[in-house]
Design a protein around this motif. Structure first.
Motif, PDB file in Angstrom:
ATOM      1  N   LYS A 156       0.776  -1.163  -0.009  1.00  0.00           N
ATOM      2  CA  LYS A 156      -0.003  -0.095   0.032  1.00  0.00           C
ATOM      3  C   LYS A 156       0.799   1.407  -0.050  1.00  0.00           C
ATOM      4  O   LYS A 156       0.532   2.229  -0.871  1.00  0.00           O
ATOM      5  CB  LYS A 156      -0.924  -0.175   1.181  1.00  0.00           C
ATOM      6  N   ARG A 185      -7.684   2.236   1.020  1.00  0.00           N
ATOM      7  CA  ARG A 185      -8.415   1.633   1.811  1.00  0.00           C
ATOM      8  C   ARG A 185      -9.645   0.869   1.682  1.00  0.00           C
ATOM      9  O   ARG A 185      -9.890  -0.158   2.164  1.00  0.00           O
ATOM     10  CB  ARG A 185      -8.795   2.501   3.492  1.00  0.00           C
ATOM     11  N   ASP A 205      -5.501   7.994   0.839  1.00  0.00           N
ATOM     12  CA  ASP A 205      -5.504   7.099   1.957  1.00  0.00           C
ATOM     13  C   ASP A 205      -6.958   6.376   1.846  1.00  0.00           C
ATOM     14  O   ASP A 205      -6.993   4.970   2.025  1.00  0.00           O
ATOM     15  CB  ASP A 205      -5.260   7.247   3.379  1.00  0.00           C
ATOM     16  N   GLU A 207      -8.661  -2.855   0.278  1.00  0.00           N
ATOM     17  CA  GLU A 207      -8.073  -3.790   1.188  1.00  0.00           C
ATOM     18  C   GLU A 207      -7.622  -4.946   0.465  1.00  0.00           C
ATOM     19  O   GLU A 207      -8.281  -6.144   1.064  1.00  0.00           O
ATOM     20  CB  GLU A 207      -8.965  -4.076   2.348  1.00  0.00           C
TER      21      GLU A 207
END
Length: 142
Positions: free
Chosen positions: A18, A34, A30, A37
């Motif tokens: 990431k 996220r 971010d 995932e």
């Protein structure tokens, strides 16, 4: 096979990858990272739309990032495991020291009681009287 193999690598190393993905594609937030995932297929599609690159280009870049940084992550993991192992050994040594010290003091106390049983009972009785008096005074002050 080419795409599937890369997908597995990406999914397996998602957390490690990431940060490097964000460095390579600075326009990613971010929150955007996220939301995937580790779902490589959706993430690759998102990167295609966001950057305008072809799927193969995106997959190649992700595979390069993964390959380039995996050895560094492996070194960091090995260092962390070594640190934890040394901490566990230190804790084991400390526990053994405490156990041995308590056993030695217990043996000394037992010998003292055997050598002087009357004095030992008197000391225990006196200690009990003093402790009871202290507790009584503390309770009376409340």
């Amino acid at each position: 096979m080419h795409a599937q193999g890369q997908h597995a690598q990406i999914e397996g190393g998602w957390n490690e990858l990431k940060g490097k993905v964000k460095e390579s594609w600075g326009e990613l937030s971010d929150d955007e990272l996220r939301q995937f995932e580790g779902d490589a297929q959706q993430f690759i599609g998102f990167l295609q739309r966001k950057t305008g690159q072809a799927q193969e280009q995106v997959e190649k870049k992700l595979a390069e990032l993964d390959a380039r940084f995996r050895p560094l992550l492996g070194q960091a993991t090995a260092a962390a495991q070594e640190y934890l192992q040394s901490g566990a050994e230190a804790a084991t040594d400390a526990a053994a020291y405490v156990r041995d010290s308590v056993a030695a003091k217990h043996a000394q106390a037992e010998q003292a009681v055997r050598r002087r049983p009357i004095e030992s009972v008197a000391v225990a009785f006196g200690t009990g009287i003093i402790a009871g008096a202290v507790v009584g005074l503390l309770l009376r002050q409340r």
